[in-house]
Enzyme design. Structure first.
Site, mmCIF file in Angstrom:
data_model
loop_
_atom_site.group_PDB
_atom_site.id
_atom_site.type_symbol
_atom_site.label_atom_id
_atom_site.label_comp_id
_atom_site.label_asym_id
_atom_site.label_seq_id
_atom_site.Cartn_x
_atom_site.Cartn_y
_atom_site.Cartn_z
ATOM 1 N N CYS A 275 -11.796 1.699 34.750
ATOM 2 C CA CYS A 275 -11.531 0.721 35.027
ATOM 3 C C CYS A 275 -12.046 -0.148 33.941
ATOM 4 O O CYS A 275 -13.099 -0.963 33.934
ATOM 5 C CB CYS A 275 -11.805 -0.049 36.128
ATOM 6 S SG CYS A 275 -10.719 1.126 37.845
ATOM 7 N N ALA A 277 -11.738 -2.163 30.875
ATOM 8 C CA ALA A 277 -11.162 -4.508 30.539
ATOM 9 C C ALA A 277 -12.768 -4.873 31.537
ATOM 10 O O ALA A 277 -13.314 -4.637 32.691
ATOM 11 C CB ALA A 277 -10.116 -4.532 31.707
ATOM 12 N N GLY A 279 -14.615 -4.281 28.580
ATOM 13 C CA GLY A 279 -15.086 -3.276 27.780
ATOM 14 C C GLY A 279 -16.261 -3.276 27.511
ATOM 15 O O GLY A 279 -16.997 -2.814 26.812
ATOM 16 N N CYS A 482 -19.957 -5.273 41.677
ATOM 17 C CA CYS A 482 -19.558 -6.484 41.777
ATOM 18 C C CYS A 482 -20.058 -7.181 43.060
ATOM 19 O O CYS A 482 -19.221 -8.516 43.102
ATOM 20 C CB CYS A 482 -19.924 -7.217 40.776
ATOM 21 S SG CYS A 482 -18.213 -7.971 40.328
#
Length: 565
Positions: A275, A277, A279, A482
């Site tokens: 996953c 993005a 980056g 997160c």
């Protein structure tokens, strides 16, 4: 390690020099709202006092901006000098700019801010300050160093003109009649300074600073973009480096950088970022590999994949290959050899122009009866053991006739991927989509329910089931989120270890975060969360936003993959 913690503790104290009077209306002293069941769950997990500290920490930004230097193009010392020059030229305040002294992280630079500050808004009993009310998302960006942009303005005092000094306050979600949450304010509303204003009470303790209006009241609600308020006196003073030194630096939270280190990528390896993005971790991994090897970065969003491509190009990294792919469909099933042989034989019996081709219809032939090049390419894939469906053949045929689509024009093309075969990668990073309850600053959290948190956990388990199949025996799998939610962190680790006996928790380096949560939680509805067992807590890293590290809330688990018997 103690030295590194002391360093972060020192800059945290510098950030908290100034304290505000919480009872004063024109101050910043928010109380984070939670769903009652979610609050009960977190109090069970952390204890009431600890959770109260976490809630307060979430309403404030970290005391420093964390910058990762692209060592392929620059050095930390050179970047520090450039940043100091930018700060001087743009007259942005900071307390210091320094290299991180945690082991192996000297390419990370901290730009230290200050706050919370008491702001004098010019209030007196006879006259209230002119005021602008902004959306919660706008306010959270402002506290990280941004300006107030036109789309973020919700309401404004009467007679605000360009050049006026205005106080900036925040509109947070309030309960609706239907039991939900909403802003409950129409854009363009006139704010009043008196208690007759229906939004007067809601703004108490939610003032984030003051600035100079760049537009009149009428201009703010007519314009579609641009800066509405130049914030020159903020509660939290953090410099902004967005879009500066592109290719040389990347703004990234410290736990995200540590996640790349926990993966421990080696030059020449094949690595999957599931996953990926936008980056940040992908490029951090590439730099640790010295741009040698292969990183496959996938995401389900076309535009997000383009962001990864852009970021890799800016940083001059060549080992990154991107694809559009849903992480829930990351494992490609191998076609049974007998089924493949049957398909080829069926084509031959039907008199196909190519005995080894897929089933071909008239739509797949050119005007002179020859197989179209795109179809031939698919047939060649079949000969190499890769199946190309009839739908793919027709799609390629239409593309040949009609030209490229709008998502495939030069500079905007994203390759789609059908997934990867099991045991294809040396290391896999699953930075899973989550409830994001660790991100700071956060001014509202009541929209999240226990049911929504449990759905996040179910979704993550499905993605983990895909990830574990793609790592070869002897490889490494890193899982991160997160969020502060144990159901998405420790409970996932418990599930992984109980379900896949060939997995074992591995030590992480550097070790910066705290231990994980041990035990279990039984909710009033009978739902049970099983967390870590004694001895496992020091093999994960949990970043507590209320700790002296002053990071976002974050969690990292690293698994060694044994023989898959």
């Amino acid at each position: 390690m103690r030295k590194g913690r002391h360093f972060l503790h020192t800059i945290t104290n510098a950030f908290k020099k100034s304290k505000m009077e919480p009872s004063h209306r024109y101050s910043y002293n928010p109380t984070l709202k939670w769903n009652s069941e979610v609050e009960e769950y977190f109090i069970n997990a952390y204890g009431a006092e600890h959770f109260a500290r976490i809630s307060q920490a979430l309403t404030r930004p970290s005391c420093y901006t964390c910058i990762r230097v692209n060592t392929q193009k620059a050095t930390s010392d050179a970047v520090i000098q450039k940043l100091l020059t930018i700060l001087h030229e743009t007259k942005q305040e900071c307390t210091s700019v320094s290299k991180c002294d945690l082991p192996g992280l000297d390419y990370v630079v901290f730009v230290n801010g200050s706050g919370p500050h008491s702001i004098e808004y010019g209030y007196n009993e006879d006259k209230s300050p002119k005021e602008i009310l902004v959306s919660r998302k706008c306010a959270e960006a402002v506290m990280r160093g941004a300006q107030v942009y036109v789309p973020g303005v919700l309401a404004c005092s009467a007679h605000v003109e360009e050049g006026d000094v205005v106080a900036v306050s925040v509109a947070t979600e309030q309960p609706n009649a239907d039991g939900g949450w909403g802003i409950g304010i129409t854009r363009g509303t006139v704010l009043q300074g008196s208690e007759a204003d229906p939004y007067h009470t809601q703004r108490h303790g939610l003032y984030i600073g003051k600035g100079v209006s760049m537009l009149s009241r009428a201009g703010m609600f007519r314009a579609s973009n641009g800066i509405a308020v130049d914030m020159n006196d903020r509660v939290f003073k953090l410099p902004s480096f967005n879009e500066l030194l592109e290719g040389e630096i990347f703004l990234q939270n410290l736990p995200s950088i540590i996640t790349a280190h926990a993966l421990d990528p080696q030059p020449g390896e094949r690595i999957l970022d599931m996953c990926a993005a936008p980056g940040g971790k992908t490029t951090a991994i590439a730099i640790l590999m010295k741009d040698e090897g292969e990183i496959i970065a996938v995401d389900r969003s076309h535009n997000k994949v383009l962001d990864i491509v852009k970021r890799a190009a800016e940083m001059g990294l060549r080992c990154i290959t991107t694809y559009k792919l849903d992480a829930l469909k990351a494992v490609r099933q191998q076609r049974d050899p007998d089924e493949l042989e049957t398909l080829i034989n069926t084509n031959a019996e039907k008199g196909s122009p190519n005995a080894n081709s897929a089933i071909i219809s008239g739509e797949d032939l050119s005007d002179n009866g020859m197989i179209l090049p795109e179809v031939a390419a698919c047939n060649n894939q079949l000969n190499n053991g890769k199946y190309c469906s009839k739908a793919d053949i027709r799609k390629n045929n239409r593309r040949m006739k009609n030209g490229t689509g709008r998502n495939h024009v030069s500079g905007g093309r994203v390759e789609k991927c059908q997934g990867f075969f099991p045991n294809s990668f040396d290391r896999v990073l699953l930075d899973a989509p989550c409830s994001a309850l660790g991100l700071r600053p956060r001014l509202f959290a009541a929209e999240l329910t226990m049911e929504s948190l449990r759905q996040h956990a179910k979704y993550q388990r499905k993605m983990f089931n895909q990830a574990v199949q793609l790592v070869r025996p002897g490889g490494v799998l890193v899982y991160s989120t997160c969020t502060i939610n144990p159901g998405e962190n420790e409970a996932l680790v418990r599930y992984a270890l109980d379900t896949y006996k060939f997995l074992s928790l591995a030590p992480q380096h550097p070790r910066v975060g705290g231990p994980g949560l041990v035990g279990r939680c039984v909710m009033s509805d009978g739902y049970i969360d099983e967390w870590l067992r004694s001895g496992e807590e020091d093999l994960v890293q949990r970043f507590d936003p209320s700790s002296s590290l002053d990071t976002i809330g974050f969690f990292i688990a690293k698994f060694d993959v044994g023989p898959k018997i």
